[in-house]
Design a protein around this motif. Structure first.
Motif, PDB file in Angstrom:
ATOM      1  N   VAL A  41       8.291  20.782 -34.971  1.00 53.28           N
ATOM      2  CA  VAL A  41       7.897  21.521 -36.174  1.00 53.28           C
ATOM      3  C   VAL A  41       7.917  23.023 -35.871  1.00 53.28           C
ATOM      4  CG1 VAL A  41       6.504  19.662 -37.151  1.00 53.28           C
ATOM      5  CG2 VAL A  41       5.446  21.287 -35.561  1.00 53.28           C
ATOM      6  N   GLU A  42       8.028  23.812 -36.918  1.00 57.25           N
ATOM      7  CA  GLU A  42       8.080  25.262 -36.741  1.00 57.25           C
ATOM      8  C   GLU A  42       6.755  25.836 -36.278  1.00 57.25           C
ATOM      9  OE1 GLU A  42      10.638  27.137 -36.726  1.00 57.25           O
ATOM     10  OE2 GLU A  42      12.108  25.675 -37.440  1.00 57.25           O
ATOM     11  N   SER A  43       5.652  25.215 -36.721  1.00 57.82           N
ATOM     12  CA  SER A  43       4.333  25.713 -36.345  1.00 57.82           C
ATOM     13  C   SER A  43       3.364  24.552 -36.186  1.00 57.82           C
ATOM     14  CB  SER A  43       3.795  26.680 -37.407  1.00 57.82           C
ATOM     15  OG  SER A  43       2.459  27.044 -37.118  1.00 57.82           O
ATOM     16  N   MET A  44       2.507  24.659 -35.192  1.00 57.85           N
ATOM     17  CA  MET A  44       1.481  23.644 -34.951  1.00 57.85           C
ATOM     18  C   MET A  44       0.174  23.982 -35.636  1.00 57.85           C
ATOM     19  SD  MET A  44       2.567  21.139 -33.025  1.00 57.85           S
ATOM     20  CE  MET A  44       0.997  20.486 -32.471  1.00 57.85           C
ATOM     21  N   ASP A  45       0.074  25.156 -36.232  1.00 55.73           N
ATOM     22  CA  ASP A  45      -1.213  25.665 -36.720  1.00 55.73           C
ATOM     23  C   ASP A  45      -1.913  24.705 -37.667  1.00 55.73           C
ATOM     24  OD1 ASP A  45      -0.816  27.882 -35.195  1.00 55.73           O
ATOM     25  OD2 ASP A  45      -0.141  29.170 -36.846  1.00 55.73           O
TER      26      ASP A  45
END
Length: 336
Positions: free
Chosen positions: A261-265
């Protein structure tokens, strides 16, 4: 040996990724082993796990036999067989069979953990307490079955006897280091998921090592995860798959290996982020130059004799590319 002419090996879990089948996993593991052989990796090991939707290597001996037929020289082994799940005789017969099929190519790495959840472990072991308590005795018994039979020995491993399959002790604790030292066996530490006792375990092993006939000097290996890509950014993106896997393990979600994924946030809490980053602190993630620095630092810090890496990457082609780039890192460090 020069510090950086260090043997490099692969620990494979035959990952089952989202949208693919177990058969796909086996085909990819075979291709990984062939590419590892072509790139002068020393060993290709499979880990025993059970009941996990993202791991296909529940029967290492069976899969190793298939991979052995598709390769010619790379050493093949278990990283490891969870010995309390099995009788020593069964393991002696399985790896004795492999040793007869693929002479001088088979390693037998042993672990003490169940490689699964407790409910599945009960289905495997039946007697949970005795199996763990008698672990050192089981190792001795296994060595006995793989060695030269004694006169009038009633129980023999056929195949198995006289194969003298090299045994490695695997672990993530001081206990395993002590057993390996006492038995005079080579030792591999699982720093890819248990970093906290790495240095202490290696120290305990070396300090207490008792030379054996087959292993006159202590010999150490450590496991790390590696995601090598063209850029640090791409490697970090690919690494989100294993970060998601650790979240799922923590939450008890038994699902296939996730796409990056692009971000884990949005996917992890602050506490999960800190825990996972701590657990994966030794992972080699980045471009060749970044990984070269990390590998050099890790080898200097640990003083290990060998390094074994796993490539937790969703995309099959990216996994093979990471394997190739990691071999280049090894070669460039050795040349330097």
């Amino acid at each position: 040996m020069d510090d950086f002419m260090i043997p490099l090996s692969i620990l494979d879990l035959s990952p089952i990724v989202q949208g693919k089948t177990v058969s796909d996993s086996f085909a990819q593991s075979t291709l990984m082993a062939q590419q590892a052989e072509a790139r002068a990796y020393k060993r290709f090991w499979l880990a025993e796990h059970h009941g996990m939707s993202n791991v296909a290597s529940s029967s290492p001996a069976v899969l190793l036999s298939h991979i052995g037929a598709a390769t010619t020289s790379i050493r093949l082994g278990s990283g490891g067989v969870m010995l309390p799940n099995h009788s020593p005789l069964i393991i002696a017969e399985q790896f004795g069979t492999l040793a007869e099929l693929y002479p001088n190519r088979i390693d037998l790495g042993l672990g003490r953990a169940p490689g699964t959840d407790m409910q599945t472990a009960r289905a495997l072991r039946r007697n949970m307490n005795a199996a763990v308590d008698q672990y050192p005795d089981d190792v001795r018994e296994l060595q006995h079955f793989l060695g030269k039979p004694e006169e009038n020995q009633k129980v023999i491993a056929v195949p198995g006897r006289n194969t003298h399959v090299p045994i490695w002790m695997l672990g993530s604790s001081l206990y395993s280091a002590q057993v390996a030292a006492e038995f005079g066996l080579p030792y591999s530490f699982a720093s890819h998921f248990a970093p906290d006792q790495l240095i202490q375990a290696l120290t305990v092993y070396r300090r207490n090592y008792r030379p054996s006939d087959t292993n006159p000097v202590a010999h150490t290996m450590a496991g790390v995860m590696a995601v090598v890509a063209d850029t640090d950014e791409e490697a970090a993106y690919l690494f989100t798959s294993v970060q998601q896997q650790f979240i799922n393990l923590r939450r008890g979600n038994n699902v296939p290996f996730a796409k990056p994924v692009e971000s884990m946030d949005a996917l992890w809490s602050v506490s999960e982020k800190h825990m996972i980053n701590h657990t994966l602190q030794y992972a080699f993630v980045g471009s060749k130059e970044s990984v070269k620095f990390k590998m050099k630092s890790f080898v200097e810090k640990t003083g290990i004799d060998e390094l074994i890496v796993s490539f937790p990457i969703y995309d099959a082609e990216k996994r093979l590319k990471s394997l190739a780039l990691m071999a280049e890192v090894r070669d460039e460090l050795g040349a330097a």
